[in-house]
Design a protein around this motif. Structure first.
Motif, PDB file in Angstrom:
ATOM      1  N   HIS A 145       3.829  10.524 -22.490  1.00 33.71           N
ATOM      2  CA  HIS A 145       4.444  10.058 -21.241  1.00 33.71           C
ATOM      3  C   HIS A 145       3.617   9.276 -20.209  1.00 33.71           C
ATOM      4  N   GLN A 146       2.611  10.101 -20.214  1.00 34.85           N
ATOM      5  CA  GLN A 146       1.399   9.282 -19.384  1.00 34.85           C
ATOM      6  C   GLN A 146       1.041   7.827 -19.830  1.00 34.85           C
ATOM      7  N   GLN A 147       0.816   7.869 -20.996  1.00 34.93           N
ATOM      8  CA  GLN A 147       0.423   6.241 -21.450  1.00 34.93           C
ATOM      9  C   GLN A 147       1.534   5.622 -21.503  1.00 34.93           C
ATOM     10  N   ARG A 148       2.910   5.864 -21.699  1.00 33.72           N
ATOM     11  CA  ARG A 148       3.935   4.891 -21.562  1.00 33.72           C
ATOM     12  C   ARG A 148       4.176   4.548 -19.937  1.00 33.72           C
ATOM     13  N   LEU A 149       3.856   5.335 -19.097  1.00 29.63           N
ATOM     14  CA  LEU A 149       4.296   5.231 -17.746  1.00 29.63           C
ATOM     15  C   LEU A 149       2.998   4.251 -17.175  1.00 29.63           C
ATOM     16  N   ALA A 150       1.853   4.175 -17.590  1.00 31.30           N
ATOM     17  CA  ALA A 150       0.843   3.597 -17.231  1.00 31.30           C
ATOM     18  C   ALA A 150       1.008   2.047 -17.865  1.00 31.30           C
ATOM     19  N   ARG A 151       1.633   1.906 -19.261  1.00 37.02           N
ATOM     20  CA  ARG A 151       2.000   0.557 -19.540  1.00 37.02           C
ATOM     21  C   ARG A 151       3.109   0.228 -18.881  1.00 37.02           C
ATOM     22  N   ASP A 152       3.965   0.741 -18.296  1.00 33.84           N
ATOM     23  CA  ASP A 152       5.181   0.379 -17.634  1.00 33.84           C
ATOM     24  C   ASP A 152       4.874   0.048 -16.328  1.00 33.84           C
ATOM     25  N   LEU A 153       3.885   0.491 -15.716  1.00 39.65           N
ATOM     26  CA  LEU A 153       3.201   0.345 -14.171  1.00 39.65           C
ATOM     27  C   LEU A 153       2.684  -1.068 -14.290  1.00 39.65           C
ATOM     28  N   ALA A 154       1.747  -1.400 -15.624  1.00 42.01           N
ATOM     29  CA  ALA A 154       0.926  -2.557 -15.492  1.00 42.01           C
ATOM     30  C   ALA A 154       1.980  -3.599 -15.830  1.00 42.01           C
ATOM     31  N   SER A 155       3.110  -3.475 -16.540  1.00 38.86           N
ATOM     32  CA  SER A 155       4.104  -4.503 -16.678  1.00 38.86           C
ATOM     33  C   SER A 155       4.699  -4.908 -15.598  1.00 38.86           C
ATOM     34  N   LEU A 156       4.589  -4.321 -14.417  1.00 37.83           N
ATOM     35  CA  LEU A 156       5.260  -4.815 -13.261  1.00 37.83           C
ATOM     36  C   LEU A 156       4.670  -6.230 -12.836  1.00 37.83           C
ATOM     37  N   ILE A 157       3.517  -6.400 -13.037  1.00 40.56           N
ATOM     38  CA  ILE A 157       2.991  -7.633 -12.940  1.00 40.56           C
ATOM     39  C   ILE A 157       3.552  -8.785 -13.581  1.00 40.56           C
ATOM     40  N   GLU A 158       4.274  -8.437 -14.788  1.00 39.12           N
ATOM     41  CA  GLU A 158       4.901  -9.684 -15.389  1.00 39.12           C
ATOM     42  C   GLU A 158       6.457 -10.044 -14.594  1.00 39.12           C
ATOM     43  N   VAL A 159       7.037  -9.207 -13.997  1.00 35.66           N
ATOM     44  CA  VAL A 159       8.144  -9.293 -13.226  1.00 35.66           C
ATOM     45  C   VAL A 159       7.789 -10.016 -11.966  1.00 35.66           C
ATOM     46  N   LEU A 160       6.701  -9.988 -11.284  1.00 31.20           N
ATOM     47  CA  LEU A 160       6.378 -10.376  -9.841  1.00 31.20           C
ATOM     48  C   LEU A 160       6.484 -11.838  -9.901  1.00 31.20           C
ATOM     49  N   GLN A 161       7.113 -12.390  -8.657  1.00 34.14           N
ATOM     50  CA  GLN A 161       6.750 -13.715  -8.706  1.00 34.14           C
ATOM     51  C   GLN A 161       5.352 -14.116  -8.032  1.00 34.14           C
ATOM     52  N   ALA A 162       4.796 -15.424  -8.298  1.00 37.22           N
ATOM     53  CA  ALA A 162       3.621 -15.762  -8.235  1.00 37.22           C
ATOM     54  C   ALA A 162       2.809 -15.324  -6.964  1.00 37.22           C
ATOM     55  N   LEU A 199       0.726  -1.322   0.054  1.00 38.16           N
ATOM     56  CA  LEU A 199      -0.136  -0.032  -0.125  1.00 38.16           C
ATOM     57  C   LEU A 199       0.842   1.202  -0.229  1.00 38.16           C
ATOM     58  N   LYS A 200       1.984   1.175   0.824  1.00 41.91           N
ATOM     59  CA  LYS A 200       2.863   2.290   0.712  1.00 41.91           C
ATOM     60  C   LYS A 200       3.380   2.431  -0.675  1.00 41.91           C
ATOM     61  N   LEU A 201       3.983   1.277  -1.177  1.00 42.91           N
ATOM     62  CA  LEU A 201       4.665   1.384  -2.435  1.00 42.91           C
ATOM     63  C   LEU A 201       3.283   2.080  -3.656  1.00 42.91           C
ATOM     64  N   TRP A 202       2.064   1.489  -3.627  1.00 44.95           N
ATOM     65  CA  TRP A 202       1.383   2.136  -4.441  1.00 44.95           C
ATOM     66  C   TRP A 202       0.803   3.461  -4.223  1.00 44.95           C
ATOM     67  N   LYS A 203       0.920   4.132  -2.999  1.00 44.08           N
ATOM     68  CA  LYS A 203       0.770   5.259  -3.040  1.00 44.08           C
ATOM     69  C   LYS A 203       1.917   6.247  -3.661  1.00 44.08           C
ATOM     70  N   GLY A 204       2.957   5.698  -3.407  1.00 45.02           N
ATOM     71  CA  GLY A 204       4.161   6.119  -4.061  1.00 45.02           C
ATOM     72  C   GLY A 204       4.081   6.361  -5.688  1.00 45.02           C
ATOM     73  N   LEU A 205       3.452   4.971  -6.141  1.00 46.93           N
ATOM     74  CA  LEU A 205       3.231   4.829  -7.667  1.00 46.93           C
ATOM     75  C   LEU A 205       2.158   5.864  -7.974  1.00 46.93           C
ATOM     76  N   PHE A 206       1.144   5.959  -7.117  1.00 47.28           N
ATOM     77  CA  PHE A 206      -0.140   6.637  -7.697  1.00 47.28           C
ATOM     78  C   PHE A 206       0.579   8.304  -7.809  1.00 47.28           C
ATOM     79  N   TYR A 207       1.371   8.381  -7.026  1.00 51.14           N
ATOM     80  CA  TYR A 207       2.124  10.154  -7.219  1.00 51.14           C
ATOM     81  C   TYR A 207       2.966   9.969  -8.228  1.00 51.14           C
ATOM     82  N   CYS A 208       3.326   8.974  -8.640  1.00 52.14           N
ATOM     83  CA  CYS A 208       4.336   8.963  -9.658  1.00 52.14           C
ATOM     84  C   CYS A 208       3.683   9.363 -11.070  1.00 52.14           C
ATOM     85  N   MET A 209       2.590   8.597 -11.226  1.00 49.21           N
ATOM     86  CA  MET A 209       1.648   9.085 -12.343  1.00 49.21           C
ATOM     87  C   MET A 209       1.117  10.304 -12.354  1.00 49.21           C
ATOM     88  N   TRP A 210       0.860  10.774 -10.780  1.00 49.73           N
ATOM     89  CA  TRP A 210       0.232  12.192 -10.730  1.00 49.73           C
ATOM     90  C   TRP A 210       1.108  13.301 -11.267  1.00 49.73           C
TER      91      TRP A 210
END
Length: 246
Positions: free
Chosen positions: A63-80, A45-56
């Motif tokens: 650049h906004q669209q690229r960042l949105a895609r980059d943030l969504a791509s984080l799912i691909e590197v996460l462990q199960a 939750l702390k991390l997502w607050k930071g990511l929220f304001y990163c987008m802000w």
């Protein structure tokens, strides 16, 4: 994430007004996340607050669209074990912060939500939709947070946007193999809110999703009915009608 003292500089960098600082922090985050098999909810939750304001802080639509895609791509590197807690905290953050998003910034968050819904479906499609536990958990997350039928703390604007994009993103991920997609299971959050919401406009919006002609086509049901016959008789003379002119 070990402690607040270690977290805060990292999160500050994610929310920096300097693009290079934010990009470097995102690269570091991707490396960090890929090495973690478990992360506590509070830290997410702390991390997502930071990511929220990163987008802000991100300006310019490209650049906004690229960042949105980059943030969504984080799912691909996460462990199960981290994927679905990470997604859950995304929705909790969006529900909590929605009311503070001004009109000038709304579009980039709408795009981010679209990217995360798509990324969630793509995650479930990795093994040809065979991850039953994952599918069940994603449905539960949607039912419990953004598409909760009765929680008045969830902004209806968030619900409406998810309704607008739900079938679109299913179609993008399913592609030509929609027969493999567990459509009825994934529609359960929409079906439940259509039945249980106390707000008529929300029920109506959910019903529009469930009445989408693409769903009928994927089920092998007839689409169009009398309208198809009428179009056959009268041609497509009104097909390109653009609305009422000034």
């Amino acid at each position: 994430m070990a402690s607040d003292s270690q977290n805060s500089p990292f999160i500050k960098h994610l929310a920096s007004s300097d693009k290079t600082t934010r990009d470097n922090a995102l690269d570091s985050l991707r490396t960090y996340l890929s090495g973690r098999s478990q992360i506590e909810e509070l830290d997410l939750l702390k991390l997502w607050k930071g990511l929220f304001y990163c987008m802000w802080m991100q300006d310019k639509p490209v650049h906004q669209q690229r960042l949105a895609r980059d943030l969504a791509s984080l799912i691909e590197v996460l462990q199960a074990g981290v994927v679905l807690p990470f997604v859950e905290c995304f929705w909790k953050t969006m529900a909590r912060e929605w009311g503070g998003i001004d009109a000038l910034r709304m579009d980039k968050y709408l795009y981010l939500i679209r990217q995360y819904l798509n990324a969630s479906f793509r995650y479930l499609s990795r093994d040809r939709w065979s991850n039953i536990d994952g599918i069940t958990r994603v449905v539960q997350i949607l039912e419990n947070i953004p598409l909760h039928p009765t929680d008045m703390k969830i902004p209806n604007g968030l619900r409406y946007h998810i309704f607008d994009i739900y079938v679109d993103e299913l179609e993008k991920v399913g592609g030509e193999k929609m027969e493999e997609v567990p459509r009825e299971k994934l529609l359960e959050p929409v079906r439940r809110i259509q039945k249980e919401s106390k707000v008529k406009s929300v029920r109506n919006a959910a019903k529009e999703v469930l009445d989408d002609e693409r769903l009928k086509a994927w089920r092998g049901e007839g689409v169009g009915g009398d309208r198809d016959e009428e179009m056959g008789e009268h041609g497509d003379e009104d097909e390109e009608w653009g609305g009422i002119e000034d």
